[in-house]
Design an enzyme around this catalytic site. Structure first.
Site, PDB file in Angstrom:
ATOM      1  N   GLY A  73      66.965  32.248  52.264  1.00  0.00           N
ATOM      2  CA  GLY A  73      65.830  31.655  52.969  1.00  0.00           C
ATOM      3  C   GLY A  73      65.306  32.567  54.060  1.00  0.00           C
ATOM      4  O   GLY A  73      64.089  32.710  54.245  1.00  0.00           O
ATOM      5  N   ASN A  78      76.218  32.343  35.445  1.00  0.00           N
ATOM      6  CA  ASN A  78      76.820  31.800  36.670  1.00  0.00           C
ATOM      7  C   ASN A  78      78.103  31.014  36.413  1.00  0.00           C
ATOM      8  O   ASN A  78      79.032  31.066  37.221  1.00  0.00           O
ATOM      9  CB  ASN A  78      75.811  30.894  37.387  1.00  0.00           C
ATOM     10  N   GLY A  92      69.510  30.871  55.707  1.00  0.00           N
ATOM     11  CA  GLY A  92      70.611  31.817  55.561  1.00  0.00           C
ATOM     12  C   GLY A  92      70.074  33.115  54.989  1.00  0.00           C
ATOM     13  O   GLY A  92      68.951  33.522  55.310  1.00  0.00           O
ATOM     14  N   SER A 148      79.087  34.723  44.786  1.00  0.00           N
ATOM     15  CA  SER A 148      79.052  33.894  45.999  1.00  0.00           C
ATOM     16  C   SER A 148      80.223  32.912  46.014  1.00  0.00           C
ATOM     17  O   SER A 148      80.798  32.630  47.066  1.00  0.00           O
ATOM     18  CB  SER A 148      77.738  33.122  46.076  1.00  0.00           C
ATOM     19  N   ASN A 190      80.841  33.071  38.405  1.00  0.00           N
ATOM     20  CA  ASN A 190      81.143  32.386  39.654  1.00  0.00           C
ATOM     21  C   ASN A 190      82.436  31.593  39.523  1.00  0.00           C
ATOM     22  O   ASN A 190      83.300  31.652  40.392  1.00  0.00           O
ATOM     23  CB  ASN A 190      79.989  31.444  40.043  1.00  0.00           C
ATOM     24  N   GLU A 241      79.834  25.885  45.426  1.00  0.00           N
ATOM     25  CA  GLU A 241      78.789  25.109  44.738  1.00  0.00           C
ATOM     26  C   GLU A 241      79.282  24.648  43.361  1.00  0.00           C
ATOM     27  O   GLU A 241      78.680  24.966  42.332  1.00  0.00           O
ATOM     28  CB  GLU A 241      77.510  25.929  44.630  1.00  0.00           C
ATOM     29  N   ASN A 298      70.840  27.110  43.551  1.00  0.00           N
ATOM     30  CA  ASN A 298      71.590  27.411  42.325  1.00  0.00           C
ATOM     31  C   ASN A 298      71.830  26.182  41.467  1.00  0.00           C
ATOM     32  O   ASN A 298      71.992  25.076  41.972  1.00  0.00           O
ATOM     33  CB  ASN A 298      72.967  27.971  42.676  1.00  0.00           C
ATOM     34  N   LYS A 325      70.316  31.180  33.292  1.00  0.00           N
ATOM     35  CA  LYS A 325      71.052  31.703  34.444  1.00  0.00           C
ATOM     36  C   LYS A 325      72.478  31.142  34.485  1.00  0.00           C
ATOM     37  O   LYS A 325      73.421  31.825  34.889  1.00  0.00           O
ATOM     38  CB  LYS A 325      70.293  31.389  35.740  1.00  0.00           C
TER      39      LYS A 325
END
Lengths: 307, 307
Positions: free
Chosen positions: B15, B193, B12, B259, B197, B271, B107, B189
């Site tokens: 990557g 997140n 994606g 995201s 998120n 996620e 993640n 992180k």
């Protein structure tokens, strides 16, 4: 028969509907309107209702756009949004005689207290409206389900006055009951309103979507349990089964968007203080741990001010 | 110079970008693609990047739509969404030689552990990608800011292998650092997140909107404090000032949609397990009170399954 002169303060969906029912049955109703004043003054009311449609021509009621133009009345029915409660003095003050009664049909906690502080506790009654009513267009209201009002004295207990108003409503196609304990009734309604209004608005989810999976249902149950615990800290003992009962009832309602979800979608003020802030304040004062209520309140306050 | 054969599992935005950078610098890169396979096989990659635009023609790399067709490689870079981690055996198994290294750039928590359980801990490195990369169209990627990768051994400590991969990346226009303590890096992180998120998705708010008022900021701070407390219960001591620092950094980022917010808006899997469920599980196991994390997890799980 008891036929007071009546002022409806806040003639949106709820005030418009109940006021129009009273006027339809021959009572003298004075509506205070804001944005819809011109339309209603000129064209009257159109009411679509599951209990029978009807209309009111301009001669059948009185419409105003400020309280200073209104006569003093016997009964003031308060149906403005709680987010405008700081306007009580200007909106209600001019309408009061020595013995005028004030009935608030607003949501959540703190409304009776605010009215009592301003105008004296003796005047005040509170009521809960269990109904689905929308304003379709200026002066055009659609009542789709239910309609019960449960009302009681702010000071508690039965009273001849509460019975008279209840009879008046029942004789005007408005199903109405006297509440022996208004505060109990308010907390009982909050058990539903806190999670479904609060989460509906923060997550943008209808009641059926919130109950569509175990995570959503757990979230609802946890919030309900915190409201029940907070009520208990004030001496109001709600039965344990109330949580399961409210959830089952809601599952039977189908797709339903709460007022707070609609308010957020339309970037209108949400009734955060009355529905979530009030219970949270009491929980904090009484030392009851309500972390979900606290997070919900922060989340609502966060999204409220960003439109 | 170290020039391993490389497989990119999950081509994606992340990557695709890093793999294309490696292929641009002459390395043999094998991309596993799903929906964009045909477009990339036929037309190659178009990379717009703040570090310089470039393209790759089909002959400059290899594209596949299933792992069974791919050769065994020296280095597997894992960039699939964590929501597809249960496909690890089929996706990665066929690519492994005795000494193949696996680097996950995914993640959250649990990815290294899952890879180690399946393929042996010795193979596994983890990395954090600090970057803004979007897939604009099939085979067309836009890299707008940052790009740093910090990577380290799953087993901890420095290693010649971690240094070799870091050198490889730095020589391919990918800024890269070795992490002495991968787990510390992951928790650091997560402090960002989890709230941004998680709340971004539940409240549908960009990072700047979340920080636009004291209620939103308090919500962020409370969640960050719960993540810091959970990290501490595992022996990872993050500095107290990290909360203020992360908030200040985020204020400097302007309008940013995480995201997870974008995933919810587009009805894609979020996620949740890697970013919120993992930390919550550890908090519960270690007896750390994290009610906001718990409520956030319920809220995300609730909205996830209703699209």
């Amino acid at each position: 028969m008891y036929s007071p002169t009546i002022a409806i303060i806040g003639s949106g969906a709820v005030g418009g509907y109940y006021g129009a029912r009273l006027a339809q049955h021959g009572h003298r109703v004075h509506f205070l309107l804001r944005s819809d004043f011109k339309a209603v003054e000129q064209n009257g009311w159109i009411i679509e209702s599951c209990n029978g449609d009807f209309g009111l021509r301009p001669g059948q009621f009185h419409a105003y756009n400020k309280s200073a133009d209104m006569p003093k009345v016997d009964l003031v029915i308060v149906t403005i949004k709680t987010t405008a409660n700081d306007e009580f003095p200007n909106l209600i003050g001019p309408l009061l005689k020595e013995d005028t009664t004030i009935l608030t049909l607003q949501n959540g906690l703190g409304n009776e207290e605010a009215l009592a502080a301003l105008f004296g506790a003796k005047r005040v009654l509170g009521g809960l409206a269990f109904t689905c009513i929308n304003r379709v267009a200026p002066g055009h209201i659609r009542h789709t389900a239910h309609g019960l009002i449960r009302l009681g004295e702010f000071g508690g207990g039965p009273s001849p006055r509460a019975s008279r108003i209840t009879d008046l409503f029942n004789a005007s196609a408005i199903t109405c009951e006297v509440l022996q304990n208004l505060v109990y009734g308010r907390w009982e309604k909050l058990v539903w309103n806190v999670p479904f209004n609060g989460l509906g608005a923060t997550l943008n989810r209808s009641t059926d979507q919130l109950l569509a999976n175990p995570s959503g249902q757990k979230l609802i149950e946890e919030l309900m349990a915190e409201v029940v615990a907070t009520a208990a800290s004030t001496g109001i003992q709600l039965p344990k089964r109330i949580i399961d009962e409210k959830i089952e009832q809601t599952k039977g309602m189908g797709v339903y968007l709460t007022s707070m979800q609609l308010d957020r979608q339309n970037a209108r003020p949400m009734e955060i203080a009355a529905i979530v802030g009030g219970p949270l304040e009491i929980a904090v004062k009484n030392g009851i741990k309500t972390p979900f209520l606290q997070m919900l309140h922060l989340a609502l306050s966060s999204v409220e001010s960003v439109t």
